[in-house]
Write a protein that holds these residues in place. Structure first.
Motif: not given
Length: 581
Positions: A359-370
């Motif tokens: 509810l609070l955030a949409e997941p953002i995907r990446s190969a490595y941590p941002l």
């Protein structure tokens, strides 16, 4: 009307001694500006000084805010209506124990950024900001009949670097955008600070210190080379608190009053702080020497007015000193302020973070941590998720370049918390389930606001996460600036021992200043009617959060606590005092 700097300060051609006190408009709710300024004038001050926080006025690049807490024009006009003069310190950098020293986080999105140097992209960002900022108050300068008598170029620059071209570029920029009053710089009188931070043909050099004023003035006199006015731009009369300090910092009244007298015998003064106020929301900064020292939400500073605006014994002592140098005006206090102890308030609802994350955030995907900066997030928390796969022994788990505090979970069970200097230490543990999910909740504790660590203030995980000697890939990121808590659903599940939200209902017949006592709670942040009051932490020395009456309304008030340590109580309480007495 005119204000000039020659052998001394001159106001409309007559010698003028500046007796000023610092009030940061952005640390005081606007409804109380009038009260604090009236008390400043009643003490005998003729001037108010304020910093200007770039990171709040341009929260996101190109998006400017000069409303509410950040209505600098209204603050200056309120001072003018009371007959006070104003010193504005619009430097892009302010220190002030403020998040990142007032610099906006988004500057760090430039991987080659050189803060506080004559690095052209940095200067270009300042120029765009100054265009908007100076439009708020250039017509309020004394030359045009307004109260502003001086402005400061940069701030304590001599303690950071010696790039004179940068200082001159800032001064030129200020003139370009409409500044016509005299300029000053301010630096500590130690080491090479005055030499590094002064541009004497452009701005009057002043000093920041809290003791040995006679000796420091002699150093400044010699530095000037010929007769110029002497001024302590920041006369430190107290100090700030960091979480984990053994006690609230105070300064004895007698020594402070004696030093004030010594200052006024020879020159002018700006008292830092006359009124400290509050680091609401995530605005408190941090210092870093041997360890990270994040500042408390309270910026009481042992100032002449308390955090909640009460007159202190130190105020009375300073008033007596000032009365030797000027006539004290009769100033009626026009704002009705009452203190209320609302007592205990029972918990109404609770829900675990993991159950409302969607509810609070949409997941953002990446190969490595941002990092937060890469994800365009200013403050708050960021949650990282990755799949670790089958059960096995993890013999080498490390967080690389992670700031500032990280809670590590496996399958939503808390494993350990990492902080500051131990954050990269190796951990060993067993994965016991057939499939295993790694979750890391990282908190930005406040970007460092002073000294050499400022260029390395990326928050979240920058380097990566080591699992059995190799970097873990495939991550989901959830941004949690906690600015959308209206989306919470408290009907969802709650589990003990993990980060969670707690809801309370405070019903009041009359709104008064009060203090939220967080005894029995671990660490987190508190909200009232959607307003972020700031961080709390059981380690102190602060034990209560200041709640100004204008944040309350008659009837029902919603209080939400976000707690990260899994340490909660079944109630909170509201007291009439800060607990620092």
């Amino acid at each position: 009307m005119s204000f000039t700097i020659q052998d001394q300060f001159y106001l409309n051609g007559e010698p003028f001694q500046i007796i000023s006190g610092a009030i940061h408009y952005f640390r005081v709710v606007p409804e109380y500006w009038q009260d604090r300024l009236e008390k400043l004038k009643a003490m005998g001050c003729n001037t108010v000084e304020t910093y200007v926080p770039w990171n709040m006025h341009e929260y996101k690049e190109g998006q400017f805010n000069f409303e509410g807490l950040y209505n600098i024009r209204q603050f200056i006009q309120t001072a003018a209506e009371l007959g006070l003069y104003v010193i504005v310190r619009p430097s892009p950098y302010i220190c002030a124990e403020w998040e990142f020293g007032g610099l906006p986080y988004w500057l760090l999105k430039d991987p080659t950024m050189k803060l506080r140097f004559s690095y052209q992209p940095f200067l270009d960002k300042i120029d765009a900001y100054f265009k908007q900022l100076f439009a708020q108050f250039t017509d309020l300068q004394i030359n045009y009949g307004g109260p502003i008598i001086m402005m400061q170029v940069e701030n304590e620059y001599g303690g950071y670097a010696n790039d004179q071209a940068y200082l001159r570029a800032l001064a030129d920029m200020m003139r370009k955008h409409g500044a016509v009053v005299p300029f000053v710089t301010s630096d500590g009188p130690w080491h090479d600070m005055l030499d590094n931070g002064s541009i004497q043909d452009v701005a009057l050099a002043t000093i920041n210190c809290g003791s040995n004023i006679k000796e420091q003035f002699e150093r400044l006199r010699q530095f000037h080379g010929h007769k110029k006015p002497l001024m302590v731009m920041e006369f430190w009369i107290g100090w700030f608190d960091a979480w984990g300090d053994k006690e609230h910092h105070t300064r004895d009244i007698r020594s402070a009053a004696i030093e004030l007298d010594h200052t006024l015998q020879e020159g002018s003064v700006n008292i830092y702080m006359f009124h400290g106020g509050t680091n609401f929301a995530f605005t408190s900064g941090a210092n870093y020497y041997e360890r990270l020292a994040p500042d408390t939400t309270s910026y009481d500073y042992d100032a002449l007015l308390s955090e909640s605006g009460e007159i202190t014994p130190k105020y009375k002592a300073f008033q007596e000193v000032i009365a030797r140098y000027t006539d004290l005006p009769d100033v009626p206090f026009s704002t009705k302020i009452i203190k209320k102890a609302y007592g205990k308030v029972a918990l109404k609802d609770k829900v675990s973070l993991f159950n409302v994350l969607d509810l609070l955030a949409e997941p953002i995907r990446s190969a490595y941590p941002l990092t937060m900066e890469e994800l365009d997030q200013p403050f708050g928390y960021i949650l990282y998720k990755s799949q670790l796969g089958k059960g096995r022994k993890i013999e080498d788990f490390r967080l690389i370049q992670c700031m500032d505090r990280a809670h590590v979970f496996i399958n939503e069970e808390h494993m350990f918390t990492k902080y500051d200097r131990d954050i990269e230490d190796k951990e060993v543990f067993e994965l016991t389930a057939a499939e295993n999910e790694l979750t890391i909740l990282v908190e930005n504790m406040g970007r460092v606001n002073y000294s050499v660590k400022m260029n390395n203030q990326h928050k979240g995980i920058k380097g990566g996460v080591i699992v059995n000697g190799a970097f873990q890939s495939d991550w989901e990121h959830y941004n949690l600036p906690l600015d959308n808590l209206e989306k919470l659903d408290f009907s969802r599940a709650y589990r003990e021992g993990v980060p969670a939200f707690y809801r309370f209902v405070l019903e009041v017949d009359e709104a008064g200043d009060t203090f939220l006592d967080f005894s029995g709670w671990g660490k987190g942040v508190a909200f009232i009617n959607g307003f972020n009051l700031g961080r709390f932490w059981e380690i102190g020395p602060q034990k209560r959060l200041y709640v100004p009456a204008p944040l309350l309304k008659k009837g029902i008030n919603e209080v939400i606590l976000f707690e990260t340590e899994g340490k909660a109580s079944d109630s909170i309480s509201f007291a009439s005092t800060s607990g620092l007495e």
